[in-house]
Write an enzyme that holds these catalytic residues in place. Structure first.
Site, PDB file in Angstrom:
ATOM      1  N   ARG A  86       1.818  13.237 -62.899  1.00 36.56           N
ATOM      2  CA  ARG A  86       0.877  14.042 -62.116  1.00 36.56           C
ATOM      3  C   ARG A  86      -0.033  14.721 -63.169  1.00 36.56           C
ATOM      4  O   ARG A  86      -1.013  15.415 -62.561  1.00 36.56           O
ATOM      5  CB  ARG A  86       1.338  14.665 -61.103  1.00 36.56           C
ATOM      6  CG  ARG A  86       1.801  14.221 -59.846  1.00 36.56           C
ATOM      7  CD  ARG A  86       2.737  15.138 -59.116  1.00 36.56           C
ATOM      8  NE  ARG A  86       2.499  15.330 -57.757  1.00 36.56           N
ATOM      9  CZ  ARG A  86       3.364  14.654 -56.655  1.00 36.56           C
ATOM     10  NH1 ARG A  86       4.157  13.658 -56.989  1.00 36.56           N
ATOM     11  NH2 ARG A  86       3.065  14.795 -55.574  1.00 36.56           N
ATOM     12  N   ARG A 125       2.035  15.358 -40.150  1.00 31.15           N
ATOM     13  CA  ARG A 125       3.353  14.881 -40.469  1.00 31.15           C
ATOM     14  C   ARG A 125       4.137  16.259 -40.381  1.00 31.15           C
ATOM     15  O   ARG A 125       5.513  16.061 -40.040  1.00 31.15           O
ATOM     16  CB  ARG A 125       3.238  14.637 -41.926  1.00 31.15           C
ATOM     17  CG  ARG A 125       4.528  14.004 -42.649  1.00 31.15           C
ATOM     18  CD  ARG A 125       4.325  13.500 -43.996  1.00 31.15           C
ATOM     19  NE  ARG A 125       4.166  14.543 -45.134  1.00 31.15           N
ATOM     20  CZ  ARG A 125       3.917  14.057 -46.219  1.00 31.15           C
ATOM     21  NH1 ARG A 125       3.813  12.875 -46.485  1.00 31.15           N
ATOM     22  NH2 ARG A 125       3.950  15.036 -46.955  1.00 31.15           N
ATOM     23  N   ARG A 131       8.595  18.859 -42.855  1.00 29.20           N
ATOM     24  CA  ARG A 131       8.847  19.393 -44.417  1.00 29.20           C
ATOM     25  C   ARG A 131       8.162  20.626 -44.682  1.00 29.20           C
ATOM     26  O   ARG A 131       7.084  20.907 -44.226  1.00 29.20           O
ATOM     27  CB  ARG A 131       7.839  18.020 -44.989  1.00 29.20           C
ATOM     28  CG  ARG A 131       8.764  17.164 -45.668  1.00 29.20           C
ATOM     29  CD  ARG A 131       7.966  16.357 -46.419  1.00 29.20           C
ATOM     30  NE  ARG A 131       7.176  16.649 -47.667  1.00 29.20           N
ATOM     31  CZ  ARG A 131       6.517  15.949 -48.712  1.00 29.20           C
ATOM     32  NH1 ARG A 131       6.770  14.585 -48.336  1.00 29.20           N
ATOM     33  NH2 ARG A 131       5.897  16.521 -49.441  1.00 29.20           N
ATOM     34  N   ARG A 142      -1.619  21.942 -52.744  1.00 29.57           N
ATOM     35  CA  ARG A 142      -1.157  20.723 -53.024  1.00 29.57           C
ATOM     36  C   ARG A 142      -2.617  19.912 -53.583  1.00 29.57           C
ATOM     37  O   ARG A 142      -2.648  19.085 -54.454  1.00 29.57           O
ATOM     38  CB  ARG A 142      -0.455  19.915 -52.422  1.00 29.57           C
ATOM     39  CG  ARG A 142       1.038  20.630 -52.509  1.00 29.57           C
ATOM     40  CD  ARG A 142       1.820  20.175 -51.226  1.00 29.57           C
ATOM     41  NE  ARG A 142       2.275  19.135 -51.080  1.00 29.57           N
ATOM     42  CZ  ARG A 142       2.508  18.539 -49.953  1.00 29.57           C
ATOM     43  NH1 ARG A 142       2.495  18.958 -49.014  1.00 29.57           N
ATOM     44  NH2 ARG A 142       2.938  16.939 -49.700  1.00 29.57           N
TER      45      ARG A 142
HETATM   46  P1  AMP Z   1       5.665  14.310 -53.044  1.00 31.65           P
HETATM   47  O1  AMP Z   1       6.620  13.714 -52.244  1.00 31.65           O
HETATM   48  O2  AMP Z   1       5.349  13.222 -54.193  1.00 31.65           O
HETATM   49  O3  AMP Z   1       4.369  14.707 -52.355  1.00 31.65           O
HETATM   50  O4  AMP Z   1       6.335  15.185 -53.983  1.00 31.65           O
HETATM   51  C1  AMP Z   1       6.766  16.460 -53.224  1.00 31.65           C
HETATM   52  C2  AMP Z   1       6.783  17.623 -54.424  1.00 31.65           C
HETATM   53  O5  AMP Z   1       7.858  17.284 -55.310  1.00 31.65           O
HETATM   54  C3  AMP Z   1       5.533  18.116 -55.052  1.00 31.65           C
HETATM   55  O6  AMP Z   1       4.593  18.714 -54.461  1.00 31.65           O
HETATM   56  C4  AMP Z   1       6.200  18.735 -56.343  1.00 31.65           C
HETATM   57  O7  AMP Z   1       6.619  19.892 -56.015  1.00 31.65           O
HETATM   58  C5  AMP Z   1       7.196  17.880 -56.755  1.00 31.65           C
HETATM   59  N1  AMP Z   1       7.151  16.869 -57.595  1.00 31.65           N
HETATM   60  C6  AMP Z   1       7.025  15.474 -57.289  1.00 31.65           C
HETATM   61  N2  AMP Z   1       6.495  14.606 -58.218  1.00 31.65           N
HETATM   62  C7  AMP Z   1       6.411  15.658 -59.306  1.00 31.65           C
HETATM   63  C8  AMP Z   1       5.851  15.492 -60.704  1.00 31.65           C
HETATM   64  N3  AMP Z   1       5.688  14.351 -61.110  1.00 31.65           N
HETATM   65  N4  AMP Z   1       5.756  16.518 -61.296  1.00 31.65           N
HETATM   66  C9  AMP Z   1       6.016  17.783 -60.917  1.00 31.65           C
HETATM   67  N5  AMP Z   1       6.367  18.250 -59.667  1.00 31.65           N
HETATM   68  C10 AMP Z   1       6.629  16.917 -58.687  1.00 31.65           C
END
Ligand code: AMP
Length: 190
Positions: A86, A125, A131, A142
């Protein structure tokens, strides 16, 4: 392969479907974090405060977690990473892991959707799943991080010539067909 997309683009759903069709393991950093939060592991306790605020979990935690997961046996012959890298620093770290494993990325796929659509989907969602990072303020944060940090990741793969973009708006099945068609066309071109 990598699947990159803004929050709410449906990348988790598509990652699961693609992983089933192509018989490769899907690895979602968000899912690994949520599992650890639920089990209240030290990693989960550390990650939770960042996740609840919509911030990235620091690389010192995330990178090692991804490395350990990618070195497991089921990722030896291929994997689909969902939600990583990311940031540009994570791209570099992933390059190092791949070099160590003697692997390279075949496909980097970006799912696209505009912000208004994403906010609407995420608020929906939130009602369904509860969530804790799906409130409007956190959603906007985000999305902001996606635009300021993760789009630089996308540009980097575009510069390398490995990026394919797929329109993420539409019925789930339709988007899956688009994603699979895009993967096929990359495979047949290589
Ligand atoms: P997601 O389900 O992919 O939207 O991830 C949910 C949360 O997990 C994100 O908002 C971050 O807080 C954390 N997260 C997931 N992937 C990463 C990453 N590659 N780097 C840092 N934080 C992450």
């Amino acid at each position: 392969m990598l699947l990159i997309g803004p929050p709410g683009s449906g990348k988790g759903t598509q990652a699961e479907r693609v992983s089933e069709r192509l018989e490769i393991v899907a690895i979602s950093t968000g899912d690994i974090f949520r599992y650890n939060v639920k089990e209240q592991t030290p990693l989960g306790i550390e990650a939770k405060k960042f996740m609840d605020a919509g911030d990235f979990v620091p690389d010192s935690v995330t990178n090692n977690m991804v490395r350990d997961r990618l070195l497991e046996d089921d990722a030896a012959n291929g994997f689909l990473l969902d939600g990583y890298p990311r940031t540009v620093a994570q791209v570099e770290y992933l390059d190092g892991i791949l070099a160590e494993k003697g692997q390279q990325l075949d496909v980097v796929l970006q799912l696209t959707a505009d912000d208004d659509e994403l906010v609407a989907r995420l608020l929906n969602r939130a009602k369904e799943t509860g969530r804790s990072d799906d409130t409007e303020a956190v959603i906007r944060h985000r999305l902001h991080l996606y635009h300021t940090q993760t789009e630089a990741v996308v540009s980097q793969y575009a510069d390398r010539g490995t990026l394919t973009r797929v329109d993420g708006i539409g019925a789930v099945d339709e988007v899956t067909e688009r994603v699979l068609a895009a993967i096929e066309s990359v495979k047949s071109a290589s």
